[in-house]
Structure formats: structure tokens, C-alpha cells
Design an enzyme around this catalytic site. Sequence first.
Site, PDB file in Angstrom:
ATOM      1  N   HIS A  36     -32.817  14.206  -9.162  1.00  0.00           N
ATOM      2  CA  HIS A  36     -32.615  12.997  -8.354  1.00  0.00           C
ATOM      3  C   HIS A  36     -31.344  12.217  -8.722  1.00  0.00           C
ATOM      4  O   HIS A  36     -30.472  12.039  -7.858  1.00  0.00           O
ATOM      5  CB  HIS A  36     -33.884  12.132  -8.394  1.00  0.00           C
ATOM      6  CG  HIS A  36     -33.710  10.740  -7.899  1.00  0.00           C
ATOM      7  ND1 HIS A  36     -33.438  10.452  -6.581  1.00  0.00           N
ATOM      8  CD2 HIS A  36     -33.744   9.537  -8.538  1.00  0.00           C
ATOM      9  CE1 HIS A  36     -33.325   9.135  -6.431  1.00  0.00           C
ATOM     10  NE2 HIS A  36     -33.515   8.559  -7.599  1.00  0.00           N
ATOM     11  N   HIS A  62     -29.101   5.573 -13.250  1.00  0.00           N
ATOM     12  CA  HIS A  62     -29.730   4.436 -12.572  1.00  0.00           C
ATOM     13  C   HIS A  62     -31.229   4.286 -12.815  1.00  0.00           C
ATOM     14  O   HIS A  62     -31.752   3.192 -12.716  1.00  0.00           O
ATOM     15  CB  HIS A  62     -29.418   4.448 -11.067  1.00  0.00           C
ATOM     16  CG  HIS A  62     -30.269   5.361 -10.243  1.00  0.00           C
ATOM     17  ND1 HIS A  62     -29.940   6.669  -9.996  1.00  0.00           N
ATOM     18  CD2 HIS A  62     -31.454   5.156  -9.603  1.00  0.00           C
ATOM     19  CE1 HIS A  62     -30.870   7.221  -9.242  1.00  0.00           C
ATOM     20  NE2 HIS A  62     -31.811   6.327  -8.985  1.00  0.00           N
ATOM     21  N   ASP A  63     -31.939   5.383 -13.125  1.00  0.00           N
ATOM     22  CA  ASP A  63     -33.387   5.278 -13.337  1.00  0.00           C
ATOM     23  C   ASP A  63     -33.787   5.393 -14.811  1.00  0.00           C
ATOM     24  O   ASP A  63     -34.985   5.434 -15.115  1.00  0.00           O
ATOM     25  CB  ASP A  63     -34.132   6.349 -12.520  1.00  0.00           C
ATOM     26  CG  ASP A  63     -34.341   5.944 -11.059  1.00  0.00           C
ATOM     27  OD1 ASP A  63     -34.513   4.734 -10.803  1.00  0.00           O
ATOM     28  OD2 ASP A  63     -34.329   6.830 -10.178  1.00  0.00           O
ATOM     29  N   GLU A  66     -35.407   1.922 -15.985  1.00  0.00           N
ATOM     30  CA  GLU A  66     -36.619   1.640 -15.207  1.00  0.00           C
ATOM     31  C   GLU A  66     -37.741   2.634 -15.519  1.00  0.00           C
ATOM     32  O   GLU A  66     -38.902   2.253 -15.577  1.00  0.00           O
ATOM     33  CB  GLU A  66     -36.282   1.678 -13.714  1.00  0.00           C
ATOM     34  CG  GLU A  66     -37.364   1.073 -12.850  1.00  0.00           C
ATOM     35  CD  GLU A  66     -36.904   0.854 -11.416  1.00  0.00           C
ATOM     36  OE1 GLU A  66     -35.964   0.085 -11.210  1.00  0.00           O
ATOM     37  OE2 GLU A  66     -37.491   1.491 -10.525  1.00  0.00           O
ATOM     38  N   ASP A  67     -37.404   3.887 -15.695  1.00  0.00           N
ATOM     39  CA  ASP A  67     -38.440   4.933 -15.755  1.00  0.00           C
ATOM     40  C   ASP A  67     -38.590   5.640 -17.097  1.00  0.00           C
ATOM     41  O   ASP A  67     -39.444   6.517 -17.226  1.00  0.00           O
ATOM     42  CB  ASP A  67     -38.161   6.006 -14.688  1.00  0.00           C
ATOM     43  CG  ASP A  67     -38.275   5.459 -13.265  1.00  0.00           C
ATOM     44  OD1 ASP A  67     -38.906   4.400 -13.094  1.00  0.00           O
ATOM     45  OD2 ASP A  67     -37.734   6.083 -12.339  1.00  0.00           O
TER      46      ASP A  67
HETATM   47  P1  NDP Z   1     -43.225   3.971  -4.109  1.00  0.00           P
HETATM   48  O1  NDP Z   1     -43.211   3.609  -2.690  1.00  0.00           O
HETATM   49  O2  NDP Z   1     -42.536   3.119  -5.078  1.00  0.00           O
HETATM   50  O3  NDP Z   1     -42.764   5.504  -4.294  1.00  0.00           O
HETATM   51  C1  NDP Z   1     -41.531   5.875  -3.846  1.00  0.00           C
HETATM   52  C2  NDP Z   1     -40.592   5.977  -5.017  1.00  0.00           C
HETATM   53  O4  NDP Z   1     -40.952   7.123  -5.773  1.00  0.00           O
HETATM   54  C3  NDP Z   1     -39.186   6.191  -4.576  1.00  0.00           C
HETATM   55  O5  NDP Z   1     -38.532   4.955  -4.409  1.00  0.00           O
HETATM   56  C4  NDP Z   1     -38.609   7.018  -5.696  1.00  0.00           C
HETATM   57  O6  NDP Z   1     -38.142   6.112  -6.670  1.00  0.00           O
HETATM   58  C5  NDP Z   1     -39.793   7.769  -6.268  1.00  0.00           C
HETATM   59  N1  NDP Z   1     -39.929   9.189  -5.895  1.00  0.00           N
HETATM   60  C6  NDP Z   1     -40.281  10.194  -6.735  1.00  0.00           C
HETATM   61  N2  NDP Z   1     -40.397  11.340  -6.105  1.00  0.00           N
HETATM   62  C7  NDP Z   1     -40.103  11.111  -4.812  1.00  0.00           C
HETATM   63  C8  NDP Z   1     -40.036  11.943  -3.664  1.00  0.00           C
HETATM   64  N3  NDP Z   1     -40.304  13.260  -3.726  1.00  0.00           N
HETATM   65  N4  NDP Z   1     -39.714  11.390  -2.484  1.00  0.00           N
HETATM   66  C9  NDP Z   1     -39.454  10.069  -2.407  1.00  0.00           C
HETATM   67  N5  NDP Z   1     -39.489   9.222  -3.461  1.00  0.00           N
HETATM   68  C10 NDP Z   1     -39.810   9.743  -4.668  1.00  0.00           C
HETATM   69  O7  NDP Z   1     -44.683   4.221  -4.463  1.00  0.00           O
HETATM   70  P2  NDP Z   1     -45.566   3.692  -5.625  1.00  0.00           P
HETATM   71  O8  NDP Z   1     -46.468   4.814  -5.975  1.00  0.00           O
HETATM   72  O9  NDP Z   1     -44.783   3.095  -6.684  1.00  0.00           O
HETATM   73  O10 NDP Z   1     -46.395   2.604  -4.793  1.00  0.00           O
HETATM   74  C11 NDP Z   1     -46.008   1.261  -4.660  1.00  0.00           C
HETATM   75  C12 NDP Z   1     -45.869   0.785  -3.200  1.00  0.00           C
HETATM   76  O11 NDP Z   1     -46.386   1.723  -2.257  1.00  0.00           O
HETATM   77  C13 NDP Z   1     -46.615  -0.505  -2.947  1.00  0.00           C
HETATM   78  O12 NDP Z   1     -45.672  -1.547  -2.874  1.00  0.00           O
HETATM   79  C14 NDP Z   1     -47.334  -0.330  -1.604  1.00  0.00           C
HETATM   80  O13 NDP Z   1     -46.769  -1.210  -0.631  1.00  0.00           O
HETATM   81  C15 NDP Z   1     -47.055   1.047  -1.198  1.00  0.00           C
HETATM   82  N6  NDP Z   1     -48.307   1.761  -0.912  1.00  0.00           N
HETATM   83  C16 NDP Z   1     -48.609   2.106   0.379  1.00  0.00           C
HETATM   84  C17 NDP Z   1     -49.754   2.813   0.671  1.00  0.00           C
HETATM   85  C18 NDP Z   1     -50.027   3.214   2.075  1.00  0.00           C
HETATM   86  O14 NDP Z   1     -50.884   4.067   2.306  1.00  0.00           O
HETATM   87  N7  NDP Z   1     -49.356   2.683   3.056  1.00  0.00           N
HETATM   88  C19 NDP Z   1     -50.706   3.191  -0.375  1.00  0.00           C
HETATM   89  C20 NDP Z   1     -50.301   2.800  -1.688  1.00  0.00           C
HETATM   90  C21 NDP Z   1     -49.151   2.110  -1.914  1.00  0.00           C
HETATM   91  P3  NDP Z   1     -36.941   6.434  -7.680  1.00  0.00           P
HETATM   92  O15 NDP Z   1     -35.683   6.471  -6.930  1.00  0.00           O
HETATM   93  O16 NDP Z   1     -37.031   5.289  -8.637  1.00  0.00           O
HETATM   94  O17 NDP Z   1     -37.327   7.749  -8.303  1.00  0.00           O
HETATM   95 ZN    ZN Z   2     -33.704   6.499  -8.018  1.00  0.00          ZN
END
Ligand code: NDP
Ligand code: ZN
Length: 164
Positions: A36, A62-63, A66-67
Site C-alpha cells: 500500500h 504515511h501509515d 498510525e498503524d
Molecule cells: P475503514 O473504513 O477505516 O477501513 C478502510 C481503511 O482500511 C482504509 O482507509 C485503509 O486505510 C484500510 N485498508 C486496508 N485494506 C484495505 C483494502 N483492501 N481496501 C481498502 N482499504 C483498506 O474501516 P474500519 O474497519 O476502520 O471501520 C471504521 C468506519 O467504518 C466507521 O467510521 C464506520 O462509519 C464505518 N463502518 C460502516 C459499516 C457499514 O456497514 N456501513 C460497518 C462498520 C463500520 P489505510 O490507508 O490507513 O490502510
Molecule cells: Zn494509507
Amino acid sequence: SADDILRVIIKCINFAAIKHKNQRRKDPEQTPYINHPIGVAKILTEEGNVQDVNIIQAALLHDTVEDTETSFEEIEDEFGSTVCQIVKEVTDDKTLPKAERKRLQIEHAPASSPGAKLVKLADKLYNLRDLERVPPQGWSAERVQEYFNWAQKLLMASEAQTKI
Ligand code: NDP
Ligand code: ZN
């Protein structure tokens, strides 16, 4: 010089690879996480024509804060204050709930530095392409759509003060 640029970029990739070594992406194949940040940096060089080495370093890192167990002090000591500042701008406050963190990203976007905006937008673009390729396990179509909607809000907030 070209030598120094190459050295510092490889140093960043190596640092991020070590920090993210036990992490996987959320896709069903559980892709190594390091794909990523490397992909985000590639979007900036290949598609964004970004030539600022500090911005590419920040994209690669960047991550990490945070991670993973990485501190801003570590980033500043290894890569300098300019890179550290950009990483700070794109790092969420981990003590806050997820929904609040997402809201704050939009609130902070307009006044972010150009470098931070570039990293943030390339980060979102990479994630949107990932979601389009294959949704993470357990994600409904609605949840994927919600992420696209939020990313569009972030994009519009980022454009508010900087033409990109
Ligand atoms: P996120 O929405 O934060 O998950 C997406 C993040 O996961 C991305 O920003 C990315 O961050 C990382 N990531 C890792 N692998 C992938 C991939 N294959 N594709 C895309 N992104 C990826 O989910 P969370 O689990 O943290 O949940 C929090 C939020 O989700 C809540 O605010 C809530 O609003 C929402 N939610 C919605 C639901 C629904 O059914 N509508 C249910 C549950 C939660 P990075 O760039 O940092 O890696
Ligand atoms: Zn990222």
C-alpha cells in the site's frame, strides 16, 4: 545528488517494510501491507508527476505512526522535520473513535499543506481502487459505497484552498 535521493528512498522503503512486516491489507488475499505505501508513492510519481522527495518519503511512511509502533521522534530523527511534518498531518489521533477520526480528516483537509493533501489524496485513490478491485471480507456493497462517499467529501474539502 541523485545518489542521496536513491539512498533516502531505499531507506524509507526499508524502514516502512520493517515496521509493517506483520501487517496485512483487508483484501481476501491478505496482501502484505507494505504494498500500500509503495503503491501510494507510485501514484504520486507516475500519475501525479510529483518530484518533491520529501513528499515521496512521507507517502512511503504515511501509515507507520498510525498503524505500527513508530513515533514521530523516530521519523524526525531518521528522515528530518519536513518529512515528519507531512506524516504528522496525515496521521489520525488514535485515541479518538473511528467515525470522529473520519470527520476530522475532512475538517482538517482545507488548511493542510500541499504535500499532506497530495499524500492523503493518493492514499484515498489507492484505497478506492483496492475496494473496486475486491471488497474486504465482510464489507457490504453499502459499506464500500459509504467509503467512496466519504472519500469524495475529503477530495472536495482538500480542493477548497489548493488547486490540484
Ligand atoms: P475503514 O473504513 O477505516 O477501513 C478502510 C481503511 O482500511 C482504509 O482507509 C485503509 O486505510 C484500510 N485498508 C486496508 N485494506 C484495505 C483494502 N483492501 N481496501 C481498502 N482499504 C483498506 O474501516 P474500519 O474497519 O476502520 O471501520 C471504521 C468506519 O467504518 C466507521 O467510521 C464506520 O462509519 C464505518 N463502518 C460502516 C459499516 C457499514 O456497514 N456501513 C460497518 C462498520 C463500520 P489505510 O490507508 O490507513 O490502510
Ligand atoms: Zn494509507
